[in-house]
Design an enzyme around this catalytic site. Sequence first.
Site, PDB file in Angstrom:
ATOM      1  N   ASN A 150       0.816  -1.211   0.000  1.00 19.13           N
ATOM      2  CA  ASN A 150       0.000   0.000   0.000  1.00 19.13           C
ATOM      3  C   ASN A 150       0.851   1.262   0.000  1.00 19.13           C
ATOM      4  OD1 ASN A 150      -2.073   1.903   0.302  1.00 19.13           O
ATOM      5  ND2 ASN A 150      -3.268   0.543   1.598  1.00 19.13           N
ATOM      6  N   ASP A 151       1.470   1.555   1.135  1.00 18.35           N
ATOM      7  CA  ASP A 151       2.218   2.815   1.261  1.00 18.35           C
ATOM      8  C   ASP A 151       3.342   2.923   0.242  1.00 18.35           C
ATOM      9  OD1 ASP A 151       0.678   3.625   3.459  1.00 18.35           O
ATOM     10  OD2 ASP A 151       1.915   2.454   4.827  1.00 18.35           O
TER      11      ASP A 151
END
Length: 467
Positions: free
Chosen positions: A396-397
């Site tokens: 994600n990040d």
Amino acid sequence: MQALEQNLTAFAYLVAAVLFILSLRGLSSPETSQRGNTYGMIGMAIAIIATVLTPDVVSYEWIIAGIAIGGVIGVVIAKKIAMTAMPQLVAAFHSLVGMAAVLVAAAAFAHPESFGISDPATGEIHLASRIEMGLGVVIGAITFSGSVVAFLKLQGLVSGRPLVFAGQHYLNLLIGLVIFGLIGYFCVDQSPHVFWAMTALAFLIGFLLILPIGGADMPVVVSMLNSYSGWAAAGIGFTLQNNALIVTGALVGSSGAILSYIMCKGMNRSLFNVILGGFGGETSAAATGVKDDRPVKQGSAEDAAFILKNAGSVIIVPGYGMAVAQAQHALREMADALKENGVNLSYAIHPVAGRMPGHMNVLLAEAQVPYDEVFELEDVNSQFQTADVAFVIGANDVTNPAAKTDPTSPIYGMPILDVEKAKTVLFVKRGMAAGYAGVENELFFRDNTMMLFGDAKKVCEEIVRAL
């Protein structure tokens, strides 16, 4: 006879130290990591046997009991621990090293004559030993409390968001200066009040340093605590006058520090800022409460299978979601099916994907993914613009374009994998929740992104069946 035994012990420690160096060298590459682990285990066995057989040992009961209890606990943990829990396990082990340093320093302070670090006539602890003891107990206490907080955050018992408050940096600075002052005063006056005061403050600052660090920086924290545990072990070595422990601690401490620096450089972070209480904690805390209601393009496993089968090149980007679902074997099966269809396939690993350095590499190696298909960020990023599909599974990040476009984002400036440049992005995720850093991923809403909601392992298995 005693001189011969001392020489044999010194030689055994030298052999162990060489094996530790070879172990670190082996662990620097996936191809040689198994050999590196073997070197490390042999070196540690030699060091333990040589220490136990030294003439200074007068009783074996407690030593044997400690080895037996620790060995049983280690075997049970190694057999039961899930790969997803490996980062918090590492943090927990670091805390044990830190507490060991504190306990050894406390024992040496209470009975310096037993350690041979005091003047027999006056009972005064030697100045050099006071310096070593002071630094050892402080580093050990910081390592313990900091590692406990890291464990609680990684285990989900404490929020992964930065816990910040007004004036925290000034408070940390004040406590740090007081600790250094107490170490200096301890060199002049070996009062128990001074010793325990600096120990208590070190425990406190360990909590205060790690609490404000957010999820995006946790891999750096794990690496940094690894370095701290090494220096704490070296401190124990000086107190015990054990050369093997000094060398081992120095190797772990220096290699952990170098790794932390490399990771911070790869994330565009300042190691100094991370150590002193996180990066962008206030903005992260503010950003986590924002929910984006923009529509996203949602697809099925059949849609993904059709797109993947007709692609010329696919880059797979694994992340913590893959680890949680234990999807690495299903992902490998999917990759094999695609290669049978003539798809050119590779894996892209971000330096901080997962919860600790090398987390994704270990999982892919467990699934026997060929090493020559796995690439680091700097080697693979230029390939996304020519890739037909970027298959993101739980990362994600490290794929969030906000790191390049939003100056208010807590991950701004962190180098990311340029998955948005691929013709199509297939994003496997359980839901629309933000990543560990608490930031909404802009990639979800891009026109070339198709979301595949569900458990990562089940999604991969469904794609395999559709293929």
